[in-house]
Design a protein around this motif. Structure first.
Motif, short mmCIF file in Angstrom:
data_model
loop_
_atom_site.label_atom_id
_atom_site.label_comp_id
_atom_site.label_asym_id
_atom_site.label_seq_id
_atom_site.Cartn_x
_atom_site.Cartn_y
_atom_site.Cartn_z
N HIS A 264 4.41 1.21 -4.59
CA HIS A 264 4.50 2.16 -3.50
C HIS A 264 3.81 3.46 -3.89
CE1 HIS A 264 6.29 4.61 -0.33
NE2 HIS A 264 6.59 3.47 0.26
N PRO A 265 3.04 4.09 -2.98
CA PRO A 265 2.33 5.32 -3.35
C PRO A 265 3.24 6.39 -3.93
CG PRO A 265 1.51 4.52 -1.26
CD PRO A 265 2.67 3.63 -1.63
N GLU A 266 4.43 6.57 -3.36
CA GLU A 266 5.34 7.60 -3.89
C GLU A 266 5.78 7.27 -5.31
OE1 GLU A 266 5.49 8.97 0.29
OE2 GLU A 266 5.48 7.00 -0.63
N GLU B 148 12.95 4.67 1.75
CA GLU B 148 12.05 4.98 2.85
C GLU B 148 11.98 3.77 3.77
OE1 GLU B 148 7.97 5.55 1.88
OE2 GLU B 148 7.66 6.91 3.53
N HIS C 257 10.81 1.08 6.60
CA HIS C 257 9.60 0.44 7.06
C HIS C 257 9.22 1.12 8.37
CE1 HIS C 257 6.85 -2.59 6.19
NE2 HIS C 257 7.08 -3.34 7.23
N PRO C 258 7.93 1.48 8.57
CA PRO C 258 7.57 2.19 9.79
C PRO C 258 7.85 1.32 11.01
CG PRO C 258 5.61 1.59 8.54
CD PRO C 258 6.78 1.26 7.69
N GLY D 41 7.31 -5.97 1.70
CA GLY D 41 8.17 -5.05 2.44
C GLY D 41 7.56 -3.66 2.58
N ARG D 42 6.60 -3.34 1.71
CA ARG D 42 6.01 -2.00 1.78
C ARG D 42 4.61 -2.03 2.38
NH1 ARG D 42 8.57 -1.80 -3.40
NH2 ARG D 42 6.65 -2.47 -4.38
N ARG E 194 1.95 -1.65 4.92
CA ARG E 194 2.04 -0.82 6.12
C ARG E 194 1.13 -1.28 7.24
NH1 ARG E 194 2.90 5.32 4.05
NH2 ARG E 194 4.17 4.84 2.27
#
Lengths: 300, 176
Positions: free
Chosen positions: A160-162, A289, A291-292, B55-56, B58
């Motif tokens: 994940h980017p974060e 966070e 999921h959008p 899951g991540r 986008r």
């Protein structure tokens, strides 16, 4: 479109243009001998590329039993720690490439030198001022997409980017702490400042302000987060300087900021505890966070 | 929708994604690493990364682009970790082209010459050509996967073409 859309011929052959672009190129090719010649050359190359790739295509092996077994297994604590350490160490390329390391070293050297030449009563000011501010600036620079090429983050998925940003901040702040520690050792050798006293002055404010910047950058944006933390610290330093200038003349009223110059173990402990709580809050924010909404798989 | 199912723990969705995208990703890895067995092992790692990262995901890029990005990252890691030195643009275990009717043989000869020239191209240029013509990624997607600007992708394509012409006319070694 230019008169000769030669840049688009490759994508026309690959079939990755939009319908309008495709039709436009088709019309152009029917009237332009030069571009038709270019098209034929690229078509020949494309055939070679596809043919070569087909040579490399083999029957797809089945998903291995080892992979199947891994799908539902959770990493052990040791494996998770190893992965975290590996991820943090891998960020050294970004830290070096961005110039953060030499800039940090330069500021720490200047702060140490300033501390050495200032009178004894003011010797701790450069460390108290520079190190936490440097921590805020580093954290803000490494937070958010402004600090990195989007391409690199995508290429580093599925991390994940974060998570990547947290790893980078951890490595950069760890490097700053080591350099500041070295500077404080030098100060303790050549002045009357004690090693523990010197460390206590900058360590807790550095951790506290960096954590504050990180959390604000996560929920807000890096630039205003840094501005807030720097504004807060600048206000504290001004008030400290003002109280210090009055201290010899007037027994000033509480609260006094003078303990920042010689923090006792309780003050250091409280600051570090607050910093840890904010750091944990940051990780919790990252981990949970959502999921959008309205996610759509765009690809084939 | 497969990615969403994988994110929810559906192993059959993973197998279906593997069947759909696996051959292309495997060909990509073989081209990068030069060894089929190593490429197959890395492909399994790619699928595990897809499983853990679904899951991540986008949806900002196509699934294939995302998977090629992961494969590229893993291939680079292996090459750096093992100080991997690929034999200069020579791939192992390549079958000989089968003989056939004369017109087919002539066509195959011409194609074989292009394939040989492609093998001698600098790695970045050959990879760019593969991503455009075989994996059918757009210019922006190729830039995304390779971590360069779209302008660099264009210039690599043009240099690749110039180098191929040079190699096919036997005028010397290709330029980077």
């Amino acid at each position: 479109m230019s008169d000769h859309p030669t840049d688009q011929i490759t994508h026309y052959i690959a079939g990755t243009l939009t319908v309008d672009q495709h039709q436009s190129i088709e019309r152009h090719l029917s009237t332009c001998p030069a571009c038709r010649s270019e098209f034929k050359e690229w078509q020949h190359i494309a055939s070679g590329v596809v043919s070569l790739a087909h040579e490399l295509t083999t029957p797809l092996p089945p998903i291995s039993p080892v992979l199947h077994a891994s799908l539902h297994s959770r990493p052990t604590v040791l494996q998770a720690l190893h992965s975290a350490a590996h991820l943090i160490w891998a960020q050294r390329v970004v830290i070096f490439r961005s110039g953060i390391l030499p800039a940090t070293a330069l500021v720490v050297v200047l702060a140490t030198f300033s501390a050495l030449i200032l009178p004894e009563g003011n010797a701790l000011y450069p460390l108290l001022t520079a190190i936490p501010i440097l921590g805020v600036v580093i954290t803000a620079l490494l937070s958010g997409a402004e600090g990195d090429s989007a391409y690199e983050l995508v290429a580093s998925t599925p991390t994940h980017p974060e998570t990547l940003i947290y790893a980078r901040i951890s490595l950069a702040l760890g490097t700053l702490i080591l350099l500041a520690f070295a500077g404080t050792i030098i100060l303790s050798i050549f002045s009357h400042t004690t090693l523990l006293g010197g460390i206590a002055v900058w360590l807790a404010p550095l951790l506290l302000l960096s954590s504050l910047t990180t959390v604000l950058a996560l929920v807000w944006s890096p630039l205003p987060a840094a501005a807030t933390a720097l504004g807060l610290w600048w206000g504290i330093l001004l008030l400290l300087a003002h109280q210090r200038s009055l201290a010899s003349e007037i027994p000033f009223a509480e609260p006094s900021l003078l303990p920042l110059l010689h923090p006792g173990p309780w003050l250091v402990g409280i600051q570090i505890l607050l910093a840890l709580l904010m750091w944990v809050a940051g990780w919790v924010l990252v981990a949970h966070e959502k999921h959008p909404s309205g996610f759509q798989e765009k690809g084939r | 929708m497969l990615i969403r199912a994988i994110a929810q723990g559906d192993t059959r969705a993973l197998e279906e994604l593997y069947a759909r995208q696996g051959p292309g990703i495997l060909a990509y890895l073989i081209s990068r690493l030069g060894e089929r067995q190593l490429a197959e092992e890395v492909l399994q790692d790619v699928m595990l990364a897809v499983w853990r990262g679904a899951g991540r995901f986008r949806g900002e890029s196509r699934v294939r682009t995302w998977m090629i990005s992961i494969a590229r990252h893993k291939a680079i890691n292996i090459m750096q970790r093992q100080r991997y030195v690929q034999a200069p643009h020579i791939h192992k275990d390549l079958p000989d082209p089968a003989p056939g009717p004369s017109s087919l043989v002539e066509r195959e000869d011409a194609l074989a010459q292009v394939r040989d020239a492609l093998r001698r191209l600098p790695e970045a240029q050959r990879e760019t050509l593969e991503l455009v013509f075989y994996h059918r990624l757009s210019g922006n997607e190729v830039a995304q996967v390779m971590g360069v600007s779209p302008g660099t992708v264009k210039s690599r394509l043009h240099r690749a073409k110039a180098n191929l012409i040079q190699l096919l006319t036997s005028q010397g070694e290709p330029d980077e």
